[in-house]
Design a protein around this motif. Structure first.
Motif, PDB file in Angstrom:
ATOM      1  N   LEU A 122       1.129  -1.249  -0.464  1.00 46.75           N
ATOM      2  CA  LEU A 122      -0.216   0.089  -0.087  1.00 46.75           C
ATOM      3  C   LEU A 122       0.644   1.277  -0.014  1.00 46.75           C
ATOM      4  O   LEU A 122       1.534   1.685   0.321  1.00 46.75           O
ATOM      5  CB  LEU A 122      -1.294  -0.055   1.442  1.00 46.75           C
ATOM      6  N   VAL A 123       0.419   2.593  -0.293  1.00 45.35           N
ATOM      7  CA  VAL A 123       0.873   3.687  -0.177  1.00 45.35           C
ATOM      8  C   VAL A 123      -0.039   4.792  -0.171  1.00 45.35           C
ATOM      9  O   VAL A 123      -0.926   4.842  -0.430  1.00 45.35           O
ATOM     10  CB  VAL A 123       1.600   3.919  -1.374  1.00 45.35           C
ATOM     11  N   THR A 124       0.970   5.475   1.271  1.00 40.36           N
ATOM     12  CA  THR A 124      -0.859   6.707   1.936  1.00 40.36           C
ATOM     13  C   THR A 124       0.313   7.675   2.034  1.00 40.36           C
ATOM     14  O   THR A 124       1.536   8.252   2.247  1.00 40.36           O
ATOM     15  CB  THR A 124      -1.169   5.710   3.440  1.00 40.36           C
ATOM     16  N   HIS A 125      -0.782   8.398   0.808  1.00 43.34           N
ATOM     17  CA  HIS A 125      -0.117  10.532   0.531  1.00 43.34           C
ATOM     18  C   HIS A 125      -0.619  11.405   1.430  1.00 43.34           C
ATOM     19  O   HIS A 125      -1.780  10.825   0.915  1.00 43.34           O
ATOM     20  CB  HIS A 125      -0.187  10.551  -0.869  1.00 43.34           C
ATOM     21  N   ASP A 126      -0.428  11.455   2.304  1.00 44.82           N
ATOM     22  CA  ASP A 126      -0.999  12.795   3.392  1.00 44.82           C
ATOM     23  C   ASP A 126      -2.151  11.992   3.648  1.00 44.82           C
ATOM     24  O   ASP A 126      -3.384  12.403   3.492  1.00 44.82           O
ATOM     25  CB  ASP A 126      -1.074  13.988   2.252  1.00 44.82           C
ATOM     26  N   GLY A 127      -2.252  11.123   4.296  1.00 46.70           N
ATOM     27  CA  GLY A 127      -3.708  10.473   4.251  1.00 46.70           C
ATOM     28  C   GLY A 127      -3.768  10.571   5.829  1.00 46.70           C
ATOM     29  O   GLY A 127      -2.957  10.636   7.317  1.00 46.70           O
ATOM     30  N   ILE A 128      -5.078  10.813   6.441  1.00 48.29           N
ATOM     31  CA  ILE A 128      -5.923  11.062   7.826  1.00 48.29           C
ATOM     32  C   ILE A 128      -5.600   8.883   8.399  1.00 48.29           C
ATOM     33  O   ILE A 128      -5.309   8.034   8.313  1.00 48.29           O
ATOM     34  CB  ILE A 128      -6.897  10.822   7.959  1.00 48.29           C
ATOM     35  N   PHE A 129      -4.773   9.626   9.615  1.00 47.17           N
ATOM     36  CA  PHE A 129      -4.285   8.720  10.535  1.00 47.17           C
ATOM     37  C   PHE A 129      -5.424   7.253  11.889  1.00 47.17           C
ATOM     38  O   PHE A 129      -5.845   7.092  11.959  1.00 47.17           O
ATOM     39  CB  PHE A 129      -2.722   8.065  11.239  1.00 47.17           C
ATOM     40  N   SER A 130      -5.935   9.208  11.737  1.00 49.34           N
ATOM     41  CA  SER A 130      -7.145   9.154  12.651  1.00 49.34           C
ATOM     42  C   SER A 130      -7.883  10.238  12.525  1.00 49.34           C
ATOM     43  O   SER A 130      -7.835  11.777  12.773  1.00 49.34           O
ATOM     44  CB  SER A 130      -6.531   9.355  13.967  1.00 49.34           C
ATOM     45  N   THR A 131      -9.291  10.549  12.707  1.00 47.93           N
ATOM     46  CA  THR A 131     -10.049  11.829  12.792  1.00 47.93           C
ATOM     47  C   THR A 131     -10.280  11.722  13.828  1.00 47.93           C
ATOM     48  O   THR A 131     -10.473  13.403  13.463  1.00 47.93           O
ATOM     49  CB  THR A 131     -11.146  10.877  12.572  1.00 47.93           C
ATOM     50  N   ARG A 132      -9.438  11.673  14.877  1.00 47.32           N
ATOM     51  CA  ARG A 132      -9.687  13.025  16.432  1.00 47.32           C
ATOM     52  C   ARG A 132      -8.370  14.198  15.313  1.00 47.32           C
ATOM     53  O   ARG A 132      -7.812  15.230  15.250  1.00 47.32           O
ATOM     54  CB  ARG A 132      -9.274  11.987  16.967  1.00 47.32           C
ATOM     55  N   PHE A 133      -7.437  13.291  14.562  1.00 50.74           N
ATOM     56  CA  PHE A 133      -6.597  14.184  13.942  1.00 50.74           C
ATOM     57  C   PHE A 133      -6.878  15.639  13.545  1.00 50.74           C
ATOM     58  O   PHE A 133      -6.424  16.718  13.270  1.00 50.74           O
ATOM     59  CB  PHE A 133      -5.243  13.634  13.704  1.00 50.74           C
ATOM     60  N   ALA A 134      -8.239  15.307  12.889  1.00 61.19           N
ATOM     61  CA  ALA A 134      -8.594  16.085  11.980  1.00 61.19           C
ATOM     62  C   ALA A 134      -9.243  17.670  12.597  1.00 61.19           C
ATOM     63  O   ALA A 134      -9.071  18.702  12.169  1.00 61.19           O
ATOM     64  CB  ALA A 134      -9.844  15.555  10.854  1.00 61.19           C
ATOM     65  N   LEU A 135      -9.310  17.962  13.981  1.00 60.69           N
ATOM     66  CA  LEU A 135      -8.636  18.753  14.504  1.00 60.69           C
ATOM     67  C   LEU A 135      -7.836  19.553  14.027  1.00 60.69           C
ATOM     68  O   LEU A 135      -7.893  20.753  14.739  1.00 60.69           O
ATOM     69  CB  LEU A 135      -9.712  18.162  16.000  1.00 60.69           C
ATOM     70  N   ALA A 136      -6.799  19.365  13.637  1.00 62.04           N
ATOM     71  CA  ALA A 136      -5.618  19.987  13.497  1.00 62.04           C
ATOM     72  C   ALA A 136      -5.833  21.049  12.592  1.00 62.04           C
ATOM     73  O   ALA A 136      -4.939  21.383  11.715  1.00 62.04           O
ATOM     74  CB  ALA A 136      -4.316  18.934  13.933  1.00 62.04           C
ATOM     75  N   THR A 137      -6.693  20.623  11.107  1.00 59.87           N
ATOM     76  CA  THR A 137      -6.709  20.796   9.774  1.00 59.87           C
ATOM     77  C   THR A 137      -6.808  22.074  10.001  1.00 59.87           C
ATOM     78  O   THR A 137      -7.337  22.621  11.158  1.00 59.87           O
ATOM     79  CB  THR A 137      -7.702  19.914   9.294  1.00 59.87           C
ATOM     80  N   GLU A 138      -6.860  22.648   8.989  1.00 59.24           N
ATOM     81  CA  GLU A 138      -7.673  24.384   8.589  1.00 59.24           C
ATOM     82  C   GLU A 138      -9.160  24.159   8.608  1.00 59.24           C
ATOM     83  O   GLU A 138      -8.933  25.251   9.173  1.00 59.24           O
ATOM     84  CB  GLU A 138      -6.064  24.927   7.740  1.00 59.24           C
ATOM     85  N   GLU A 139      -8.783  24.314   7.805  1.00 61.06           N
ATOM     86  CA  GLU A 139     -11.401  24.252   7.364  1.00 61.06           C
ATOM     87  C   GLU A 139     -11.269  23.635   8.123  1.00 61.06           C
ATOM     88  O   GLU A 139     -11.728  22.146   7.622  1.00 61.06           O
ATOM     89  CB  GLU A 139     -10.948  24.156   5.246  1.00 61.06           C
ATOM     90  N   LEU A 140     -11.682  23.739   9.407  1.00 63.50           N
ATOM     91  CA  LEU A 140     -12.536  22.596  10.237  1.00 63.50           C
ATOM     92  C   LEU A 140     -13.451  22.200   9.517  1.00 63.50           C
ATOM     93  O   LEU A 140     -14.229  21.256   9.662  1.00 63.50           O
ATOM     94  CB  LEU A 140     -13.278  23.651  11.583  1.00 63.50           C
TER      95      LEU A 140
END
Length: 709
Positions: A577-595
């Protein structure tokens, strides 16, 4: 027989890249820019050229330019921007044949871009550009900015950072002025133009806390001009841009483009459409306004609605939503992407994704625009994906690409409908052909049909078996279209010896808005089931595909899906498998900019619906991660923090799963620099090839920058 070189990453990245073609007033000439990267000199060569439509030959104009040039009305003269000393920008004009020496019409004290102009008199053009504004209203010039003694930045509201930059006090603004033909000298007329001082429109209108074009990707598609004035869109200044997509449409009449007369800012009200706005375009004759508007705030992939305002600058306007229905869904199943007026205001040309193609439609415009129906739409036949439309008289000048052709200009005659000519980029002879492209369909989740592109090797033999390369697109509200790409190009993998399957599962665009919307709160649900059923379809029906030697790759949401599959049964079907800039945990999505993005797609903020966020969290299934996996994540990716990639790699290493981590300190969510992109391609291809028995694309005998512990 002509033998073409194998389509390699080096060939992909060094092939000339052309801009959209811009025809002159008569349609006899097409201006375009072209850039070519050399891996020998490690430098990029840029050229501004003009193509003669009749002969098919082009002439070199200059290599000192920025952005896209514009024609000076009906003259065979061009104007373009050029970087000058000390961070300034010059406005340069020159003839279209490269015979006379270009000259500078004026210079402004800072960087500007997004050049647009409109003819306001026989000897004068109105001109608008975008540029960063300091808080005092002056044009921001980074080279003259005083460097602070401390690098600390204090934020008390969102955004803190956006895409790949930390938020600065300087904001995008629109600057306007004129380009005036100089009077005669000693009784002799001249053909020299002079640029007036540029005025900060937002400063004159006392507009605060707004930006246009809207970062990070807005450009000329966020404003338009005509002799009577300017229209532009911004994020709603009353709402936080990290939590909302709602936009505001402003317009301002410019009775004089030169004198300092009071300006009046007006806002266009579009009832019940409270989402993002895009593509405001003014018609040439009556200056009618057309634009695209979304209904839902906080959803960047909502369906675009076509809005027309017939009498914008005359007052008493009434916005009309074309194809509106009482239930609010709209009669047209597609979501328009951009708009272009016919020169005589008689019709609109509408670009829209349609079942994996970037298609073009023509809509006749009558005085009763509200009576237009879907039946009035005419689909203009064209293969591939159209990226630019410019009407000239009865002809359309189109810029397009497809999965095997990087760029071509097509001239269509509308009445009678026929293709007059096509002009291909010099990079079209790269050993690829349309014979390599196929399409398949299968029944996915809820028995909904799912479409996929099939890209085969140029040396394909139906009696042989080829390993499977399963590509999952990002977005997730996006699609694999019949379009060229220099980042995720299916043909690059096919030429290694794979059969590439690029599916458009639930959430994909171009298959009707309900299919796009169905991914909400189902990130690892319906799309995953679509992919499982697709793999089963390939096993049963494509005899030339060896699914026992399969690899899967994805970026962004596609990277999320790689991590999700890694913890589920489908992940065991792949050798790597190859993961480029993928989400590991959806909780980490709180660190995104466009919330607003995860809030919308996961059905609310985390503390209100934690079950939604946790349900689709790939890290919940770490105990099942066992397939060899390459993780790629770069430091300037503020959409998905690099911590996501590091966490995935750390988990794989701790579990003893064969894995690797590739990072670029100077790249964002994408890998754009040619040398970095070459490393990306070599690393990815070498990783997947070794697990299916294909030869490596490159061996670094000196070890490169690989770090071994």
């Amino acid at each position: 027989m002509t033998i073409h070189p194998k389509f390699t990453p080096e060939l992909l990245l060094s092939a000339p890249r052309r801009s959209a073609g811009i025809p002159n007033a008569s349609g006899s000439l097409i201006a375009f820019t072209e850039s070519t990267y050399s891996f020998e000199s490690h430098s990029t060569a840029k050229e501004l050229r003009v193509l003669d439509v009749e002969t098919g030959k082009s002439v070199f104009i200059t290599n000192a330019f920025q952005g896209v040039p514009q024609w000076l009305g009906d003259q065979d003269k061009l104007i373009w921007l050029k970087g000058a000393e000390n961070g300034n920008t010059s406005f340069v004009t020159g003839d279209a044949y490269g015979k006379s020496r270009p000259y500078t019409a004026g210079t402004v004290p800072g960087p500007v871009s997004d050049l647009k102009l409109t003819k306001i008199a026989s000897d004068k053009f109105g001109i608008v550009v975008s540029g960063k504004s300091n808080q005092d209203g002056s044009l921001h010039n980074p080279t003259e900015a005083k460097k602070p003694l401390s690098s600390g930045k204090l934020y008390t509201s969102l955004f803190v950072r956006h895409w790949d930059k930390y938020i600065q006090p300087q904001k995008n603004a629109l600057w306007y002025g004129t380009l005036q033909l100089q009077p005669s000298i000693h009784g002799r007329s001249t053909d020299y133009y002079c640029l007036s001082e540029l005025k900060n429109l937002f400063r004159l209108l006392d507009l605060k806390n707004v930006e246009s074009p809207i970062p990070p990707f807005g450009g000329t598609d966020h404003f338009d001009i005509c002799p009577r004035g300017i229209v532009f869109i911004t994020k709603d200044p009353a709402l936080n841009p990290a939590l909302h997509t709602k936009c505001v449409l402003y317009y301002c009449a410019l009775p004089s483009w030169t004198e300092a007369v009071p300006l009046e800012l007006k806002t266009v009200k579009i009832n019940e459409l409270n989402g993002a706005l895009a593509s405001p375009v003014l018609s040439s004759v009556d200056n009618m306004l057309a634009l695209l508007a979304m209904r839902e705030d906080g959803y960047e992939s909502d369906k675009n609605r076509l809005i027309i305002i017939p009498n914008l600058f005359d007052g008493g306007y009434e916005p009309v939503e074309v194809f509106a229905t009482k239930d609010g869904i709209g009669a047209w199943r597609l979501s328009p992407g951009s708009l272009t007026w016919a020169p005589d205001d008689s019709s609109l040309f509408i670009q829209a994704e349609d079942v994996g193609q970037g298609s073009l439609f023509q809509l006749p415009i009558t005085p009763a625009v509200g009576s237009s129906s879907v039946a009035d739409l005419v689909k203009l036949a064209h293969r591939g994906s159209i990226t630019s439309v410019v009407p000239v008289g009865n002809n359309l000048y189109l810029t397009s690409s497809n999965l095997v052709e990087p760029s071509y200009y097509t001239i269509l005659e509308l009445s009678p409908y026929r293709v007059l000519s096509e002009h291909y980029a010099s990079s079209s002879s790269i050993g690829l052909s349309h014979r390599q492209i196929d399409e398949i369909w299968w029944r996915g989740a809820h028995d909904h049909p799912v479409h996929a592109w099939v890209v085969k090797p140029s040396h394909f033999n139906p009696n042989e078996k080829y390993p499977l390369c399963y590509l999952v697109h990002g977005g997730p509200q996006g699609a694999w279209n019949n379009q060229w790409s220099t980042r995720w190009n299916p043909a690059i993998f096919a030429e290694q010896g794979y059969v590439v399957i690029a599916p458009n599962p639930t959430g994909s665009t171009g298959y009707g808005q309900p299919f796009t919307d169905a991914i909400q709160n189902s990130w690892g649900g319906r799309p995953y089931e679509d992919l499982v059923r697709g793999f089963e379809y390939i096993e049963r029906n494509l005899e030339y595909v060896d699914t026992t030697r399969a690899v899967a790759l994805g970026a962004s949401y596609g990277g999320y899906m790689m991590n999700w599959m890694q913890g589920h049964e489908l992940g065991r079907k792949f050798k790597a498998l190859v993961t480029h800039d993928g989400i590991f945990s959806t909780r980490f999505a709180l660190a995104t900019e466009e919330l607003y993005f995860p809030i919308h797609d996961l059905g609310g903020v985390y503390w209100n619906v934690p079950q939604n966020w946790d349900r689709w969290d790939p890290s919940r299934f770490l105990d099942k991660w066992s397939t060899p996996q390459l993780i790629i994540h770069s430091a300037l990716d503020y959409r998905l923090s690099i911590a996501e990639g590091l966490a995935a790699f750390n988990a794989l290493q701790m579990r003893g799963v064969e894995s690797a981590f590739l990072t670029f300190p100077d790249e964002n969510h994408w890998v754009l620099k040619p040398e970095n992109s070459l490393v990306w391609h070599r690393t990815v291809l070498n990783w997947v090839n070794k697990f299916v028995g294909l030869e490596p694309v490159w061996v670094d005998e000196e070890g490169g920058d690989e770090v071994r512990n």
